[in-house]
Structure formats: C-alpha cells, structure tokens
Design a protein around this motif. Structure first.
Motif, PDB file in Angstrom:
ATOM      1  N   GLU A  32       0.843  -1.205   0.000  1.00 34.37           N
ATOM      2  CA  GLU A  32       0.000   0.000   0.000  1.00 34.37           C
ATOM      3  C   GLU A  32       0.880   1.257   0.000  1.00 34.37           C
ATOM      4  N   ASP A  33       1.939   1.210   0.835  1.00 36.15           N
ATOM      5  CA  ASP A  33       2.892   2.341   0.879  1.00 36.15           C
ATOM      6  C   ASP A  33       3.504   2.565  -0.494  1.00 36.15           C
ATOM      7  N   GLN A  34       3.888   1.439  -1.117  1.00 35.53           N
ATOM      8  CA  GLN A  34       4.559   1.533  -2.413  1.00 35.53           C
ATOM      9  C   GLN A  34       3.622   2.079  -3.489  1.00 35.53           C
TER      10      GLN A  34
ATOM     11  N   LEU B 202       1.070   3.967  -3.009  1.00 30.57           N
ATOM     12  CA  LEU B 202       0.677   5.349  -2.734  1.00 30.57           C
ATOM     13  C   LEU B 202       1.889   6.287  -2.674  1.00 30.57           C
ATOM     14  N   THR B 203       3.013   5.795  -3.201  1.00 33.88           N
ATOM     15  CA  THR B 203       4.188   6.664  -3.343  1.00 33.88           C
ATOM     16  C   THR B 203       4.185   7.192  -4.774  1.00 33.88           C
ATOM     17  N   ILE B 204       4.067   8.509  -4.867  1.00 36.11           N
ATOM     18  CA  ILE B 204       3.926   9.116  -6.207  1.00 36.11           C
ATOM     19  C   ILE B 204       5.296   9.576  -6.712  1.00 36.11           C
TER      20      ILE B 204
END
Lengths: 220, 73
Positions: free
Chosen positions: A214-216, A218-220
């Motif tokens: 999820e972190d990856q 949502l990393t823009i």
C-alpha cells in the motif's frame, strides 16, 4: 512450470480446493437431509464414528473350547516379559446403533465439520484466486483470510479432538471389545495446532506485506 | 493531518489543469489526483523535482506542515 497466473500450479491447486469445498458442502447438505430422516428410520442403523484406542494382544489360547468356560491360556509370571500391545491407534468404529440421540449427535457433528471445512476452503480459494488472476496477493482480504485459516486449523483440530473424546466415552460405556481399550483422555493433535500457528505467522507476514504494498502504491 | 499538498492552489495560480501537469511531469492523472487529495503516503524526489520544475516553485510552496490541532479546526 509457472507457479502463479492462469494454467499454473496455483490454478491446479485452486481447482482441487474448489472441488473439495464443493464436495464438503454437498456432503453437509446430504448429511442434513439424512439427519432429518433419523426420527423415522428403522433401527438399528450402522454408524461410523472416529475413536482412539489401545489394542492389547490377547494371551495365546493353548487349548480348551473358547466360549464354553474352559480355555487354557498362556500365563506369564511377573518376571516374564509382558505381551506387546499397540497403543494410541486413531481409527473409526462401525457399530449398529439403536439410540437416536447418538445418531443425531454424530450427524450434527458431521454436518458442522463438513460445513466448517467447506467455509474454510472457500477462504483458501479466495487467497488462491488472487494468485491465479496474477494480481498482487498482498491485499488486506488475504491477510484476514489467512488469519481465519490459521484459527480454523487450530479450532478444527480441537473440535475433532473433542468429538473423538465424546465417541471414546460413549464406546467405553457401551462397547465391550476384547483387547480394545478406548482412550479415556482427550487426544490433542499438537502437530496440527503447530501448523495452525505457522499459518497465523504467515498471515501476519501478509499483513505487513499488504502495508508495504500500500505504501509503495501510494508513493507518487 | 501532517503534510498537506498545495497542488490545487499552485495549479490555480499557474492557470494549469491537472491533465496538462500530468503530461508535463510524466505522472498519471490518477497519481496526481491522489497527490492533490492528500491521499499519497510518500512522494519521490524525482516527482517533486518535476513538479517544482513545471510549476516553477520550491518544495516548500508545494508541501505544508499542518499540525493536528489546526487541521481539526
């Protein structure tokens, strides 16, 4: 050999899991139908029930007429070695039963186990479906499904132990089989419980993986 | 709330649409929308650099720290 995606190991496993889940659900339905007929069925009917027992090898009969009250058995004095016996056998008994409550108990236990197996396998099917579709398996639903699977393995194992304990208690009170001693203590399958704990740990790994994914994403 | 992205203000000042900015910085409009609505968890230096270049601003103009108390108000 492909492990994930269409026409892969995951898809073959998924197919057999679906088949088994359907079989368990169908079995539960058939058992339910049979259970409804129990009040009207002519007794006795043969019930197959799981039991654990110890088998003592009988003393060798040297002569006489068994059943007529005079048999010549081999006797062993205290210093002599005891005859071997086979301990802790897990098996099943087939007994003609006239007690409708006992039949109903076995029927309900079977339905609960089959329904539980079908539902648990449907959760496993959910995990496999994400692998077959080629999507990331690190989704929150899979972590929850794996946690359920781990708990299901542990609770299922304890439930089966409880059922076998009840069957053993009934068999001790109602059956007299020479050389067979039904276990008087619950037999807990620690191996299966350990597997359940491993699945719980894997579920936690999936939960952490889901957070990372999820972190990856949502990393823009 | 923590870090707030002031992308909508900057776009308004520069008279630029989100689609146009997405094409210029080579980031999908979906991802820029995530950034604009403060749903993003992290921003790459390369993305920040491209945004600052196209919007002609400093990272501080794009990012703002908002304390929890202020965000609740």
């Amino acid at each position: 050999m492909r492990i994930l995606g269409r026409w892969s190991v995951a898809s073959v496993v998924s197919f057999f899991v679906s088949l088994t889940a359907f079989g368990a659900a169908f079995g539960a339905f058939i058992s339910f139908c049979v259970l409804l007929a129990v009040p009207w069925v002519r007794l006795p009917i043969t019930v197959t029930a799981p039991v654990t027992f110890t088998l003592d090898t009988p003393n060798e009969i040297l002569g006489g007429r068994p059943g007529w009250g005079f048999e010549f058995r081999e006797t062993r004095r205290p210093p002599a070695p005891r005859p071997p016996n086979v301990q802790r056998i897990a098996g099943s008994m087939r007994v003609p039963v006239t007690n409708r409550w006992f039949i109903a108990f076995n029927g309900i236990a079977l339905i609960v186990i089959l329904a539980f197996v079908a539902y648990t396998l449907s959760k496993l099917q959910g995990v496999l479906r994400t692998l077959v579709r080629g999507k990331t398996p690190f989704v929150p639903a899979n972590a929850a499904r794996l946690r359920f699977l781990g708990l299901a393995v542990i609770i299922g194992s304890l439930f089966v132990s409880a059922i076998v304990f009840v069957e053993n208690t009934w068999a001790r009170a109602n059956l007299d089989l020479p050389g067979v001693t039904f276990d008087d203590l619950p037999r807990i399958d620690f191996g299966t419980i350990f597997y359940g704990l491993i699945i719980l740990v894997i579920a936690e790994v999936f939960r952490a993986g889901t957070e990372l994914d999820e972190d990856q994403s949502l990393t823009i | 709330m923590g870090i707030k992205i002031n992308l909508d203000h900057l776009l308004l000042d520069r008279q630029m649409t989100l689609t146009e900015l997405a094409e210029r910085v080579d980031v999908t409009i979906v991802n820029l929308s995530i950034l604009k609505t403060n749903k993003a968890k992290a921003i790459r230096f390369s993305t920040l650099e491209a945004l600052c270049r196209e919007l002609k601003c400093q990272p501080g103009d794009l990012l703002e720290f908002v304390s929890e108390v202020r965000s609740k108000k």
